[in-house]
Every structure is written in structure tokens, then in C-alpha cells.
Write an enzyme that holds these catalytic residues in place. Structure first.
Site, PDB file in Angstrom:
ATOM      1  CB  SER A 107      -4.112  -9.432 -11.370  1.00 22.77           C
ATOM      2  OG  SER A 107      -5.141  -8.317 -10.532  1.00 22.77           O
ATOM      3  CE  LYS A 182      -7.146  -6.903 -12.115  1.00 22.44           C
ATOM      4  NZ  LYS A 182      -7.721  -5.436 -11.871  1.00 22.44           N
ATOM      5  CE  LYS A 250       0.408  -8.642 -12.521  1.00 21.26           C
ATOM      6  NZ  LYS A 250      -0.987  -8.532 -12.073  1.00 21.26           N
TER       7      LYS A 250
HETATM    8  P1  NAD Z   1       2.578  -3.302  -4.914  1.00 22.41           P
HETATM    9  O1  NAD Z   1       3.761  -3.590  -5.731  1.00 22.41           O
HETATM   10  O2  NAD Z   1       2.224  -1.899  -4.333  1.00 22.41           O
HETATM   11  O3  NAD Z   1       2.586  -4.173  -3.655  1.00 22.41           O
HETATM   12  C1  NAD Z   1       2.844  -5.589  -3.442  1.00 22.41           C
HETATM   13  C2  NAD Z   1       3.067  -6.084  -2.132  1.00 22.41           C
HETATM   14  O4  NAD Z   1       3.508  -7.283  -1.988  1.00 22.41           O
HETATM   15  C3  NAD Z   1       4.292  -5.246  -1.671  1.00 22.41           C
HETATM   16  O5  NAD Z   1       4.224  -4.391  -0.314  1.00 22.41           O
HETATM   17  C4  NAD Z   1       5.298  -6.406  -1.276  1.00 22.41           C
HETATM   18  O6  NAD Z   1       6.175  -6.179  -0.280  1.00 22.41           O
HETATM   19  C5  NAD Z   1       4.662  -7.597  -1.244  1.00 22.41           C
HETATM   20  N1  NAD Z   1       5.204  -8.824  -1.490  1.00 22.41           N
HETATM   21  C6  NAD Z   1       5.838  -9.074  -2.450  1.00 22.41           C
HETATM   22  N2  NAD Z   1       6.424 -10.359  -2.490  1.00 22.41           N
HETATM   23  C7  NAD Z   1       6.102 -10.699  -0.985  1.00 22.41           C
HETATM   24  C8  NAD Z   1       6.378 -11.783  -0.134  1.00 22.41           C
HETATM   25  N3  NAD Z   1       7.403 -12.716  -0.674  1.00 22.41           N
HETATM   26  N4  NAD Z   1       6.169 -11.840   1.069  1.00 22.41           N
HETATM   27  C9  NAD Z   1       5.601 -10.394   1.587  1.00 22.41           C
HETATM   28  N5  NAD Z   1       4.915  -9.690   0.778  1.00 22.41           N
HETATM   29  C10 NAD Z   1       5.293  -9.727  -0.623  1.00 22.41           C
HETATM   30  O7  NAD Z   1       1.468  -3.734  -5.903  1.00 22.41           O
HETATM   31  P2  NAD Z   1      -0.078  -3.341  -5.916  1.00 22.41           P
HETATM   32  O8  NAD Z   1      -0.275  -2.363  -6.818  1.00 22.41           O
HETATM   33  O9  NAD Z   1      -0.846  -3.241  -4.525  1.00 22.41           O
HETATM   34  O10 NAD Z   1      -0.844  -4.578  -6.759  1.00 22.41           O
HETATM   35  C11 NAD Z   1      -1.051  -5.944  -6.027  1.00 22.41           C
HETATM   36  C12 NAD Z   1      -1.912  -6.749  -6.785  1.00 22.41           C
HETATM   37  O11 NAD Z   1      -3.256  -6.130  -7.147  1.00 22.41           O
HETATM   38  C13 NAD Z   1      -1.105  -6.914  -8.144  1.00 22.41           C
HETATM   39  O12 NAD Z   1      -1.661  -8.290  -8.518  1.00 22.41           O
HETATM   40  C14 NAD Z   1      -2.055  -5.845  -9.288  1.00 22.41           C
HETATM   41  O13 NAD Z   1      -2.093  -6.361 -10.529  1.00 22.41           O
HETATM   42  C15 NAD Z   1      -3.379  -6.134  -8.647  1.00 22.41           C
HETATM   43  N6  NAD Z   1      -4.168  -4.934  -8.623  1.00 22.41           N
HETATM   44  C16 NAD Z   1      -3.368  -3.715  -8.437  1.00 22.41           C
HETATM   45  C17 NAD Z   1      -4.022  -2.472  -8.579  1.00 22.41           C
HETATM   46  C18 NAD Z   1      -3.546  -0.844  -8.667  1.00 22.41           C
HETATM   47  O14 NAD Z   1      -4.187   0.021  -8.972  1.00 22.41           O
HETATM   48  N7  NAD Z   1      -2.574  -0.750  -8.067  1.00 22.41           N
HETATM   49  C19 NAD Z   1      -5.694  -2.476  -9.088  1.00 22.41           C
HETATM   50  C20 NAD Z   1      -6.230  -3.694  -9.118  1.00 22.41           C
HETATM   51  C21 NAD Z   1      -5.346  -4.865  -8.872  1.00 22.41           C
END
Ligand code: NAD
Length: 304
Positions: A107, A182, A250
Site C-alpha cells: 500500500s 486502497k 502511513k
Molecule cells: P511487514 O512489516 O510485516 O513486512 C514487510 C516485509 O518487507 C518485511 O518482511 C521486510 O523484510 C520486507 N522488506 C522491507 N524492505 C525490504 C527490502 N529493501 N528488501 C527486501 N525486503 C524488504 O508488513 P506487512 O504487514 O506484511 O505489510 C506489507 C504491506 O501490505 C504494507 O504496505 C501494508 O500497508 C500492506 N497491508 C498490510 C495488511 C496487514 O494486515 N498487515 C493488510 C493489507 C495491506
């Protein structure tokens, strides 16, 4: 990978998955279960081990992950991380093959998606923005809503991948449109959580059986997926994420900026954005967004 039971089926595209966090891990595992060969890269070693245990392949770098991929999927926290994994000599655009389909499911700001599509196009790489809604549970259960921006032909090509991850998949318009939808989603969810949190504090201070109250409320017009999914978080004060306050902060920034750019007023959204920011400033950024309840409790004189 072809299905041995049906050799006439075309081979499934090979997938590189970048970002194996709360969402990316279960989503990538659902692709493995659907028969895709998934090569992943993320920053935490335990998440790479988890993918390998699930039947995927752990890569040592983005370049290694994307080199032979037909489809690259990114699921990282925000615009800076999408830019970090996409651009530069070690990034996706330099290391993926021309013709690759890059699907960013993070997102992020609509602007970042539009810029990425343009930069990738210069390299012969096609892009879809495809953020999701449904939370960790929706990711695990493969019932996410997926809101997509980009070209129809690329959307049609990606349809089998989306079907393995979600239940409601909609092409919303050109590049960036998925992110705009979104952003609206995050506005609705935050305001809904805030309303539920205010109801919880009101009901408890009134001495009503909270569990009974939430059950009956969720059978009427006040029902919501938020209430269904977050009821136990409210009842148990369990704020293990889930979806972190940091990420919703964010997203509230994204939606307030995008709304200002088009001249749309979001008065209630702006107040809830401030409450999310305040929770974060008080050290609660790592908690689930249902922790908006703590903000209402504090405003109501509780020491939490
Ligand atoms: P998270 O922090 O659990 O996971 C993010 C992952 O990205 C981590 O495993 C990290 O290692 C990886 N990452 C970051 N920088 C990196 C890089 N330079 N190289 C490789 N990997 C890298 O986050 P999340 O909760 O899984 O959310 C991910 C996205 O999905 C966000 O944009 C969030 O807004 C969106 N989202 C999350 C949810 C939720 O319920 N958690 C629901 C819908 C949407």
C-alpha cells in the site's frame, strides 16, 4: 510448473516474491500451495526459512530472486521500500528480464505507482499496482480483496495469480488507481475501528455486558468486517499485530494527501488520522490498529 495430472495445461509462470512479512509470508505460501514455483527474498532470515519449509526457494538477493522470474511480486511496507527494491543496480528493474510482469501489492502513494510503471516501461517491464484488503487473516485464508491499477491485458494475465490470493479482484483503472481505492479503504477501516472503539468504551462505562452487546450489534446495521475481525482484540485487549498502527499512520497520510490534491474534504478522516498519529507518538506504533481503543480509553480518563 505444469500439473502432472493435466499435461495439456500451460506451465504456471515462475514467481519471485519480495517482502515476506505479516502479509507476504502467507500470500506467497498460498501461491506455493496453488502449484507455483516461488523464489523469495526478504530482510529476515527466519522468514526465508519459513518460505523454504513451505516448499518455496529462498534467494540471497533481489537480483537472484527475480533473474528467472516471469512474475515479480512486491509486498513491502511503504513507498520508500518499494523504491528501494525496484530501483538501483541491485533492484528489480535492473535485474528482471524484459517482459516480466511486476505486481506491487504494497500500500503506497498512487504517485509512486505511476512513476514506477513509467520507469519499468522504459525497461520493457509491465507493472500493476495491486494493494489488498482483508488483513493477516484474509491473507492466510486467501480471501483478500485486491484492487488493481494498470492495463487490462496485464490484469487478465495476472488473474490466476490473484485468484490464488484473494476472492474479490477488481481492475479499478489505470496505474495508481488500485492505490487510490486502497487509500479509500484505509479511511473507511480507520473510521470504523474508531467508531467501534468509542462504542466499546461507552458500553463498558455503562456497565453493559460487552460481549453480548458486540454480538447483537454485529447482527444489525452496525455490523462490519472490522467488528467481526477485531471483536476479540477489543474484548481481550489483545493488540498483537495484525495491522500495525505505524502502517495505518502511513496510510492515513496517503489518503489525506491524495484527497487534498483532488479537493476532497475528509473531516472525520482527518480527526482519526490525528488519533492514529497520537497513538504512535505515545509509543503504540507497533500495536494492532484495534489499539485505537487505547486512545479512546485515555481520552475517557483511563490509565492504559
Ligand atoms: P511487514 O512489516 O510485516 O513486512 C514487510 C516485509 O518487507 C518485511 O518482511 C521486510 O523484510 C520486507 N522488506 C522491507 N524492505 C525490504 C527490502 N529493501 N528488501 C527486501 N525486503 C524488504 O508488513 P506487512 O504487514 O506484511 O505489510 C506489507 C504491506 O501490505 C504494507 O504496505 C501494508 O500497508 C500492506 N497491508 C498490510 C495488511 C496487514 O494486515 N498487515 C493488510 C493489507 C495491506
Amino acid at each position: 510448473m505444469s500439473n502432472p495430472a493435466d499435461s495439456s495445461r500451460p506451465a504456471r509462470p515462475s514467481v519471485a516474491w519480495i517482502g515476506l512479512g505479516i502479509m507476504g509470508s502467507p500470500m506467497s505460501e498460498n501461491l506455493v500451495k496453488a502449484g507455483y514455483h516461488v523464489t523469495g527474498f526478504t530482510l529476515e532470515k527466519d522468514k526465508l526459512d519459513r518460505l523454504a519449509e513451505a516448499g518455496g526457494t529462498a534467494a540471497g538477493s533481489i537480483a537472484e530472486a527475480v533473474r528467472d522470474a516471469d512474475v515479480v511480486i512486491t509486498m513491502v511496507p511503504a513507498s520508500p521500500q518499494v523504491e528501494a527494491v525496484a530501483y538501483g543496480p541491485d533492484g528489480i528493474l535492473e535485474n528482471a528480464r524484459p517482459g516480466t510482469l511486476l505486481i506491487d501489492m504494497s500500500s503506497i502513494t498512487p504517485r509512486t505507482s505511476v512513476d514506477l510503471a513509467r520507469a519499468a516501461g522504459d525497461k520493457g517491464i509491465r507493472v500493476l499496482d495491486a494493494p489488498v484488503s482483508g488483513g493477516e487473516a484474509g491473507a492466510i485464508e486467501a480471501v483478500l480483496s485486491i484492487m488493481v491499477g494498470g492495463d487490462r491485458a496485464d490484469f487478465d494475465e495476472a488473474a490466476p495469480v490473484f485468484e490464488a490470493l484473494g476472492r474479490t479482484v477488481v481492475l479499478c483503472g489505470p496505474h495508481g488507481s488500485g492505490q487510490t481505492v486502497k487509500a479509500a479503504n484505509q479511511l473507511i477501516v480507520a473510521v470504523n475501528i474508531q467508531a467501534c472503539a468509542e462504542a466499546v468504551v461507552f458500553l463498558e462505562k455503562s456497565g453493559v455486558d460487552l460481549r453480548a452487546a458486540l454480538d447483537v450489534l454485529n447482527g444489525g446495521l452496525a455490523a462490519s468486517t472490522v467488528l467481526t475481525r477485531k471483536k476479540d482484540n477489543f474484548l481481550d485487549r489483545d493488540f498483537e499485530p495484525g495491522f500495525r498502527i505505524d502502517l495505518h499512520h502511513k496510510d492515513m497520510g496517503i489518503v489525506t494527501d491524495a484527497a487534498r490534491a483532488v479537493g476532497a474534504a475528509l473531516p472525520v478522516g482527518a480527526v482519526v488520522a490525528q488519533l492514529v498519529a497520537s497513538l504512535r507518538a505515545q509509543g503504540d506504533g507497533g500495536l494492532d490498529h484495534s489499539a485505537l481503543l487505547r486512545a479512546v480509553e485515555r481520552l475517557s480518563g483511563e490509565r492504559v
